[in-house]
Design an enzyme around this catalytic site. Structure first.
Site, PDB file in Angstrom:
ATOM      1  N   GLU A 118      -2.197  -1.214 -10.269  1.00 13.29           N
ATOM      2  CA  GLU A 118      -1.344  -0.733  -8.943  1.00 13.29           C
ATOM      3  C   GLU A 118      -1.714   0.681  -8.585  1.00 13.29           C
ATOM      4  O   GLU A 118      -1.276   1.693  -8.526  1.00 13.29           O
ATOM      5  CB  GLU A 118       0.057  -0.624  -9.106  1.00 13.29           C
ATOM      6  CG  GLU A 118       0.555  -2.017  -9.407  1.00 13.29           C
ATOM      7  CD  GLU A 118       2.290  -1.964  -9.648  1.00 13.29           C
ATOM      8  OE1 GLU A 118       2.852  -1.126  -9.759  1.00 13.29           O
ATOM      9  OE2 GLU A 118       2.785  -3.299  -9.346  1.00 13.29           O
ATOM     10  N   PRO A 119      -3.302   0.962  -8.362  1.00 17.47           N
ATOM     11  CA  PRO A 119      -3.714   2.186  -8.023  1.00 17.47           C
ATOM     12  C   PRO A 119      -3.179   2.537  -6.416  1.00 17.47           C
ATOM     13  O   PRO A 119      -3.246   1.679  -5.506  1.00 17.47           O
ATOM     14  CB  PRO A 119      -5.061   2.077  -7.995  1.00 17.47           C
ATOM     15  CG  PRO A 119      -5.604   0.564  -7.910  1.00 17.47           C
ATOM     16  CD  PRO A 119      -4.339  -0.065  -8.495  1.00 17.47           C
ATOM     17  N   GLY A 120      -2.674   3.831  -6.248  1.00 22.19           N
ATOM     18  CA  GLY A 120      -2.330   4.157  -5.038  1.00 22.19           C
ATOM     19  C   GLY A 120      -3.464   5.410  -4.620  1.00 22.19           C
ATOM     20  O   GLY A 120      -4.258   5.133  -4.208  1.00 22.19           O
ATOM     21  N   TYR A 166       0.050  10.457  -0.366  1.00 22.96           N
ATOM     22  CA  TYR A 166       1.311  10.888  -0.747  1.00 22.96           C
ATOM     23  C   TYR A 166       1.310  12.299   0.346  1.00 22.96           C
ATOM     24  O   TYR A 166       1.757  13.327  -0.138  1.00 22.96           O
ATOM     25  CB  TYR A 166       1.440  11.464  -2.022  1.00 22.96           C
ATOM     26  CG  TYR A 166       1.566  10.070  -2.775  1.00 22.96           C
ATOM     27  CD1 TYR A 166       2.182   9.099  -2.632  1.00 22.96           C
ATOM     28  CD2 TYR A 166       0.606   9.905  -3.835  1.00 22.96           C
ATOM     29  CE1 TYR A 166       2.394   7.879  -3.455  1.00 22.96           C
ATOM     30  CE2 TYR A 166       0.487   8.784  -4.671  1.00 22.96           C
ATOM     31  CZ  TYR A 166       1.247   7.526  -4.351  1.00 22.96           C
ATOM     32  OH  TYR A 166       1.231   6.428  -5.176  1.00 22.96           O
ATOM     33  N   CYS A 209      13.093  26.028   8.895  1.00 19.00           N
ATOM     34  CA  CYS A 209      14.016  27.079   8.301  1.00 19.00           C
ATOM     35  C   CYS A 209      14.623  27.037   6.946  1.00 19.00           C
ATOM     36  O   CYS A 209      15.459  27.816   6.580  1.00 19.00           O
ATOM     37  CB  CYS A 209      15.275  27.324   9.516  1.00 19.00           C
ATOM     38  SG  CYS A 209      14.915  27.771  11.041  1.00 19.00           S
TER      39      CYS A 209
END
Ligand SMILES: Cc1ncc(COP(=O)(O)O)c(C=O)c1O
Length: 393
Positions: A277-279, A374, A344
């Site tokens: 499951e490479p992201g 990401y 802020c």
């Protein structure tokens, strides 16, 4: 100006790093960023080059011929990114039904989609089951029972605990069955006549230690034997994500990691389907994140710069020590800077003591390579700041 000044260049000149590997890594060609900026700038953006996604997917498949990549949609759910991965023959891994809908709208067959979030609401499960998703992860007795009550013929894979040593973004702790609890889950699966048919693990994201995969695979193989002895039919090994990309720290290349994985799976029967499951690995190098300095300030003799994208605008991975390379057009003498986002919120501080040119000022552009994963996927409009744009070439 062709090659902007890099924070990495500054550090490397005093502290040469010994790289683990000799395989070249790629990055989007900076000329594309310059061309994009000729059209103007109004907010942070990610510029993605699809040819690099293709290159990385092919490289992954070449290095691991027995392992099919199922891309982790969470890393970058942009439609064109997903479309490129579909064309390259990847399958997919999802965390939610929004990700499922996105894939279905791109005509990905539900059978190619693995639901790998270990905690799924009953509502989401029913929806996924109705849409035809076949494979679901579990890591507890409760989740096993929940899935069986929604879809009695679901194919399930058990996420086990694995070492996350050497991973920049560890994922252990929140998920993963402890080894002591595995037998109880197997017993419950047998009792419920559930199709517990596989094992998975996640070595932690941006994992720089290939041995974590070896340990995960060895554990899985032992558990397969236990499953068979209990009367189950194991037929899936899912070796998860975690394959790293180059930022400032040395990484093992996919070929180096593949040597460890290929050796560990060599004896596995052909009846076991193997997926990963490479992201990050597939998309990160394809993009530059571009933002702008909103202003600078000197506080107690320390230099601060504020960008128009901070933790809430896509840069959240710095909080776990992901060391991005930061590039600028300035070439002045380097001084330590603190870098913050525009909101802020006092947590919106990215880094301290980063050596960058002293002459950086309001309006300067900031360029961060290898940021296709990401970044935009995490961004929110907190405080009213716009989401970064995604431009795909
Ligand atoms: C279940 C699962 N699979 C795969 C991935 C992708 O990991 P990476 O991007 O490190 O390859 C993640 C990331 O969090 C995950 O949670």
């Amino acid at each position: 100006m062709l090659i902007p000044f890099s924070s990495a260049t500054a550090q490397q000149s005093t502290q040469p790093e010994v790289l683990f590997d000799t395989h070249p890594e790629v990055s989007l060609n900076f000329v594309h960023v310059q061309e994009k900026l000729l059209q103007g700038y109004d907010r942070p953006f990610l510029l993605v080059d699809r040819s690099i996604i293709r290159q990385k997917t092919r490289r992954f498949m070449n290095a691991l011929p027995r392992v099919r990549p199922h891309y982790a949609v969470k890393a970058n759910p942009d439609r064109q990114v997903l479309g490129t991965l579909i064309e390259e023959g990847a399958g997919f891994e999802i965390a939610s039904i929004a990700e499922l809908d996105l894939l279905l709208s791109l005509n990905v067959p539900a059978a190619e989609i693995f639901y790998s979030n270990p905690m799924k609401s009953r509502t989401y499960l029913k929806y996924a089951a109705n849409m035809g998703v076949e494979w679901y992860v579990i890591d507890s007795i409760e989740e096993l029972q929940k899935i069986v009550s929604v879809k009695s013929d679901a194919k399930m894979y058990l996420r086990i605990d694995t070492p996350n040593i050497g991973s920049d973004w560890p994922l252990a702790g929140k998920f993963g069955t402890h080894l002591a609890d595995i037998s109880l889950i197997i017993e419950e699966a047998v009792k419920l006549k559930a199709d517990l048919a596989g094992i998975t693990f996640h070595v932690g994201s941006q994992c720089r230690n290939p041995q974590n995969w070896r340990v995960g695979i060895e554990r899985s193989i032992k558990i397969f034997t236990e499953m068979q002895q209990a009367g189950l039919e194991p037929r899936l090994l899912n070796i998860g994500g975690g394959y790293p990309v180059r930022h400032q720290k040395p990484i093992p290349s996919i070929e180096v990691i593949a040597d460890v994985i290929n050796e560990a799976i060599a004896e596995l029967s052909e009846t076991i389907q193997i997926i990963a499951e490479p992201g990050r690995y597939l998309v990160s190098d394809s993009a530059y994140f571009v933002c702008q300095v909103v202003g600078t300030a000197t506080r107690n003799e320390k230099r601060w710069m504020y960008w128009d994208a901070g933790l809430f605008g896509g840069m959240i991975e710095v909080t776990e020590g992901l060391n991005y390379e930061i590039l600028t057009d300035r070439t002045g003498q380097c001084v330590p800077w603190s870098i913050a986002g525009p909101t802020c919120d006092s947590v919106d501080v990215l880094m301290h003591d980063i050596m960058l040119p002293a002459d950086i000022r309001e309006g300067d552009m900031i360029y961060i390579p290898n940021t296709g994963a990401y970044t935009t996927a995490y961004a929110s409009t907190f405080n009213g700041f716009p989401l970064p744009d995604v431009h795909v070439i």
